[in-house]
Write a protein that holds these residues in place. Structure first.
Motif, PDB file in Angstrom:
ATOM      1  N   LEU A 290       0.827  -1.208   0.000  1.00  0.00           N
ATOM      2  CA  LEU A 290       0.000   0.000   0.000  1.00  0.00           C
ATOM      3  C   LEU A 290       0.862   1.259   0.000  1.00  0.00           C
ATOM      4  O   LEU A 290       0.451   2.305  -0.510  1.00  0.00           O
ATOM      5  N   LEU A 291       2.046   1.169   0.586  1.00  0.00           N
ATOM      6  CA  LEU A 291       2.940   2.333   0.625  1.00  0.00           C
ATOM      7  C   LEU A 291       3.523   2.651  -0.751  1.00  0.00           C
ATOM      8  O   LEU A 291       4.078   3.730  -0.954  1.00  0.00           O
ATOM      9  N   ALA A 292       3.408   1.718  -1.677  1.00  0.00           N
ATOM     10  CA  ALA A 292       3.861   1.968  -3.044  1.00  0.00           C
ATOM     11  C   ALA A 292       2.768   2.604  -3.898  1.00  0.00           C
ATOM     12  O   ALA A 292       3.006   2.967  -5.046  1.00  0.00           O
ATOM     13  N   ARG A 293       1.592   2.758  -3.340  1.00  0.00           N
ATOM     14  CA  ARG A 293       0.474   3.382  -4.040  1.00  0.00           C
ATOM     15  C   ARG A 293       0.358   4.845  -3.626  1.00  0.00           C
ATOM     16  O   ARG A 293       0.888   5.239  -2.586  1.00  0.00           O
ATOM     17  N   PRO A 294      -0.329   5.665  -4.404  1.00  0.00           N
ATOM     18  CA  PRO A 294      -0.554   7.047  -3.972  1.00  0.00           C
ATOM     19  C   PRO A 294      -1.242   7.075  -2.614  1.00  0.00           C
ATOM     20  O   PRO A 294      -2.161   6.292  -2.364  1.00  0.00           O
ATOM     21  N   GLY A 295      -0.760   7.947  -1.728  1.00  0.00           N
ATOM     22  CA  GLY A 295      -1.327   7.986  -0.393  1.00  0.00           C
ATOM     23  C   GLY A 295      -1.269   9.363   0.238  1.00  0.00           C
ATOM     24  O   GLY A 295      -0.428  10.194  -0.120  1.00  0.00           O
ATOM     25  N   LEU A 296      -2.183   9.598   1.169  1.00  0.00           N
ATOM     26  CA  LEU A 296      -2.256  10.830   1.960  1.00  0.00           C
ATOM     27  C   LEU A 296      -2.386  10.441   3.417  1.00  0.00           C
ATOM     28  O   LEU A 296      -2.977   9.409   3.737  1.00  0.00           O
ATOM     29  N   PHE A 297      -1.874  11.290   4.321  1.00  0.00           N
ATOM     30  CA  PHE A 297      -2.046  10.986   5.734  1.00  0.00           C
ATOM     31  C   PHE A 297      -2.028  12.242   6.591  1.00  0.00           C
ATOM     32  O   PHE A 297      -1.487  13.276   6.213  1.00  0.00           O
ATOM     33  N   VAL A 298      -2.667  12.118   7.746  1.00  0.00           N
ATOM     34  CA  VAL A 298      -2.509  13.043   8.868  1.00  0.00           C
ATOM     35  C   VAL A 298      -2.343  12.180  10.111  1.00  0.00           C
ATOM     36  O   VAL A 298      -2.704  10.996  10.115  1.00  0.00           O
ATOM     37  N   PHE A 299      -1.805  12.766  11.172  1.00  0.00           N
ATOM     38  CA  PHE A 299      -1.561  12.006  12.389  1.00  0.00           C
ATOM     39  C   PHE A 299      -2.589  12.325  13.464  1.00  0.00           C
ATOM     40  O   PHE A 299      -3.257  13.359  13.438  1.00  0.00           O
ATOM     41  N   GLY A 300      -2.685  11.394  14.444  1.00  0.00           N
ATOM     42  CA  GLY A 300      -3.553  11.567  15.595  1.00  0.00           C
ATOM     43  C   GLY A 300      -2.758  11.538  16.881  1.00  0.00           C
ATOM     44  O   GLY A 300      -1.525  11.380  16.886  1.00  0.00           O
ATOM     45  N   SER A 301      -3.458  11.645  17.996  1.00  0.00           N
ATOM     46  CA  SER A 301      -2.790  11.756  19.293  1.00  0.00           C
ATOM     47  C   SER A 301      -1.898  10.569  19.597  1.00  0.00           C
ATOM     48  O   SER A 301      -0.825  10.720  20.198  1.00  0.00           O
ATOM     49  N   ASN A 302      -2.314   9.351  19.181  1.00  0.00           N
ATOM     50  CA  ASN A 302      -1.499   8.177  19.445  1.00  0.00           C
ATOM     51  C   ASN A 302      -0.493   7.893  18.353  1.00  0.00           C
ATOM     52  O   ASN A 302      -0.007   6.759  18.228  1.00  0.00           O
ATOM     53  N   ASP A 303      -0.161   8.888  17.573  1.00  0.00           N
ATOM     54  CA  ASP A 303       1.092   8.904  16.821  1.00  0.00           C
ATOM     55  C   ASP A 303       2.124   9.713  17.590  1.00  0.00           C
ATOM     56  O   ASP A 303       3.321   9.443  17.505  1.00  0.00           O
ATOM     57  N   TYR A 304       1.651  10.676  18.346  1.00  0.00           N
ATOM     58  CA  TYR A 304       2.536  11.568  19.096  1.00  0.00           C
ATOM     59  C   TYR A 304       2.837  11.065  20.506  1.00  0.00           C
ATOM     60  O   TYR A 304       3.953  11.222  21.000  1.00  0.00           O
ATOM     61  N   PHE A 305       1.826  10.468  21.178  1.00  0.00           N
ATOM     62  CA  PHE A 305       1.974  10.064  22.568  1.00  0.00           C
ATOM     63  C   PHE A 305       1.442   8.647  22.771  1.00  0.00           C
ATOM     64  O   PHE A 305       0.405   8.283  22.222  1.00  0.00           O
ATOM     65  N   ALA A 306       2.153   7.885  23.574  1.00  0.00           N
ATOM     66  CA  ALA A 306       1.707   6.528  23.897  1.00  0.00           C
ATOM     67  C   ALA A 306       0.452   6.578  24.752  1.00  0.00           C
ATOM     68  O   ALA A 306       0.256   7.503  25.535  1.00  0.00           O
ATOM     69  N   PRO A 307      -0.412   5.581  24.629  1.00  0.00           N
ATOM     70  CA  PRO A 307      -1.607   5.536  25.476  1.00  0.00           C
ATOM     71  C   PRO A 307      -1.233   5.247  26.924  1.00  0.00           C
ATOM     72  O   PRO A 307      -0.168   4.699  27.215  1.00  0.00           O
ATOM     73  N   LYS A 308      -2.143   5.629  27.823  1.00  0.00           N
ATOM     74  CA  LYS A 308      -1.984   5.361  29.247  1.00  0.00           C
ATOM     75  C   LYS A 308      -3.295   4.791  29.793  1.00  0.00           C
ATOM     76  O   LYS A 308      -4.356   5.001  29.213  1.00  0.00           O
ATOM     77  N   PRO A 309      -3.225   4.070  30.908  1.00  0.00           N
ATOM     78  CA  PRO A 309      -4.473   3.583  31.514  1.00  0.00           C
ATOM     79  C   PRO A 309      -5.377   4.757  31.896  1.00  0.00           C
ATOM     80  O   PRO A 309      -4.907   5.785  32.374  1.00  0.00           O
TER      81      PRO A 309
END
Length: 324
Positions: A107-126
């Protein structure tokens, strides 16, 4: 009517506990791994446009050892989409970047678009799950995650970062004007950086956001976007039959917690129920993990010589047995 005996009360309590345990086992062991592909047709392109197949991915929440999820994701390349759109929350672990990249594979070899969310920046916590019923609860972030490495891996393979950028490109004969914002859930959105009407000559005007916050959706609609893709809600994650999602974890209403809907007079919204869960809440009930294959077709309602607009068509196919 005689009062219940102690033995009857005990039996009822044991039965209720058994039902609860069975439901928890189903939600944590079966449904959260019952990956499914949802297929949706949306009439959002300019009249005369060729159709466009868009694979919408969101909320992978990847852990390095999630082999079943990784294998299912690799099979999605067989769908042969024209465009892949990723609306964030890919990570749940410091060492998850290689697993995400390897899982997305072709899929990474195909045209693609992205934005990030909170759990790209920070690990989850309980978290106390009752906090999700308060829309303005205080958010506690975990350790920083290697989002820069993930961004580099995506962009090196040709995917376009749409965060606070306006992009124009052509895919499968369809001219696309796209723009995105950083995660509104973290109040990182700066819509003014992409504000203004997109190219009127484009066949599709596409917006991206992780969390479908109404303040952001309203801005996209006001600027004349045809379609906005979002994630974040997990479709409610824990839903009730005949009622649906209990919470949305954002300001959007429960009716739009997943799937396609109308936003304003002319814009469509698609919210993905997502593929993963937080490692601290590894359960789904009446809300299977999903990717969506969107078939975008011409909106004949824009042509005065054509008939009325066709509504969105949705159905689920190619479930946990894999993509065939």
């Amino acid at each position: 009517m005689s009062p219940l005996s102690q033995q009857q009360i005990t039996r009822s309590a044991v039965a209720a506990a058994g039902v609860g345990a069975a439901g928890l086992a189903y939600a944590t062991l079966i449904e959260r791994n019952a990956f499914t592909l949802r297929e949706v047709t949306l009439p959002v392109l300019e009249p005369g446009s060729a159709s466009l197949r868009v694979l919408h991915l969101s909320d992978l929440h990847m852990m390095p050892n999630q082999r079943l999820k990784q294998a299912w994701l690799r099979e999605l390349d067989e769908l042969d989409p024209d465009l892949v759109v990723n609306t964030g929350d890919n990570l749940s672990h410091q060492r998850a970047v290689p697993a995400v990249v390897q899982s997305l594979g072709g899929l990474l070899a195909r045209p693609g678009l992205f934005v990030f969310g909170s759990n790209d920046y920070f690990a989850p916590k309980p978290k106390n799950p009752l906090k999700y019923f308060k829309k303005n609860h205080k958010r506690v972030h975990g350790e920083p995650l290697p989002w820069q490495d993930l961004r580099a891996a995506f962009t090196e393979r040709g995917w376009l970062d749409a965060t606070h950028v306006r992009r124009e490109f052509e895919v499968a004969g369809v001219r696309i004007a796209a723009a995105g914002v950083d995660d509104p859930h973290l109040h990182r959105d700066r819509y003014e950086t992409v504000a203004g009407r997109p190219n009127p000559l484009a066949n599709l005007r596409l917006g991206l956001t992780h969390s479908p916050e109404p303040r952001v959706l309203d801005r996209f609609a006001e600027d004349g976007y045809d379609l906005v893709l979002a994630g974040h809600t997990h479709g409610g994650q824990l839903c009730l039959p005949f009622y649906g999602a209990l919470v949305t974890n954002c300001q959007i209403d429960r009716a739009r917690v997943k799937g396609a809907s109308q936003w304003g007079e002319h814009m469509r919204l698609h919210v993905s129920a997502g593929i993963g869960t937080s490692p601290y809440a590894p359960a789904r009930f009446c809300c299977r993990p999903e990717a969506t294959l969107l078939t975008l077709v011409a909106n004949q309602d824009r042509d005065p010589e054509s008939g009325p607009e066709t509504g969105a068509e949705q159905h689920v196919s190619r479930s946990e047995a894999g993509v065939r």
